[in-house]
Design a protein around this motif. Structure first.
Motif, PDB file in Angstrom:
ATOM      1  N   GLU A  96       0.829  -1.207   0.000  1.00 56.27           N
ATOM      2  CA  GLU A  96       0.000   0.000   0.000  1.00 56.27           C
ATOM      3  C   GLU A  96       0.862   1.256   0.000  1.00 56.27           C
ATOM      4  N   LYS A  99       2.308   1.753  -3.441  1.00 48.95           N
ATOM      5  CA  LYS A  99       1.292   2.240  -4.370  1.00 48.95           C
ATOM      6  C   LYS A  99       1.033   3.735  -4.162  1.00 48.95           C
ATOM      7  N   LYS A 100       0.903   4.151  -2.918  1.00 48.35           N
ATOM      8  CA  LYS A 100       0.644   5.560  -2.602  1.00 48.35           C
ATOM      9  C   LYS A 100       1.794   6.459  -3.060  1.00 48.35           C
TER      10      LYS A 100
END
Length: 138
Positions: A96, A99-100
């Protein structure tokens, strides 16, 4: 380049017409996930000499941030470290965060990196190394 210059070539962008460059070929042994239709350099090579030089020059693409151990580390320890590293790469929070940040997480298994480095070191003829040095002004 794909991470730091996405706007240059429109990778991942909805509006690729705004891209100011075109990625027409990529190095490495397999296409990047976000460039599935861009051909690999190796598909254009005809002679063994071209293939050897391209393989040596493309090797860093597959081991960009490799973690290495010195010679003589027991195989059991190498396996344990590779398994631990793989578990980290499978962590949902890490995925995550990656991805961010707009970064990518595309690790090569340790066995593949080891094989690739050994192959480049043992299979690249001295004449090809000299040619690579000449091409890069060395």
């Amino acid at each position: 380049m794909r991470i730091t210059a996405k706007s240059l070539h429109g990778i991942g962008a909805e509006d690729r017409e705004k891209a100011i460059t075109t990625v027409f070929v990529q190095t490495g042994s397999k296409p990047a996930e976000d460039l599935p239709s861009v051909p690999l350099l190796k598909g254009f090579l005809k002679t063994d000499r071209q293939k050897v030089i391209a393989a040596a020059l493309s090797a860093p693409d597959e081991v960009m941030r490799a973690l290495a151990l010195p010679p003589g580390v027991p195989a059991q320890r190498v396996r344990a470290l590779r398994q631990a590293f793989q578990k980290v790469l499978e962590d949902a929070q890490l995925k995550e965060m990656t991805k961010k940040s707009g970064d990518e997480l595309s690790p090569s298994p340790g066995e593949h990196v080891e094989e690739l480095v050994r192959k480049v070191i043992t299979d690249t003829p001295k004449e090809s190394i000299a040619e690579i040095k000449r091409l890069f002004g060395g």
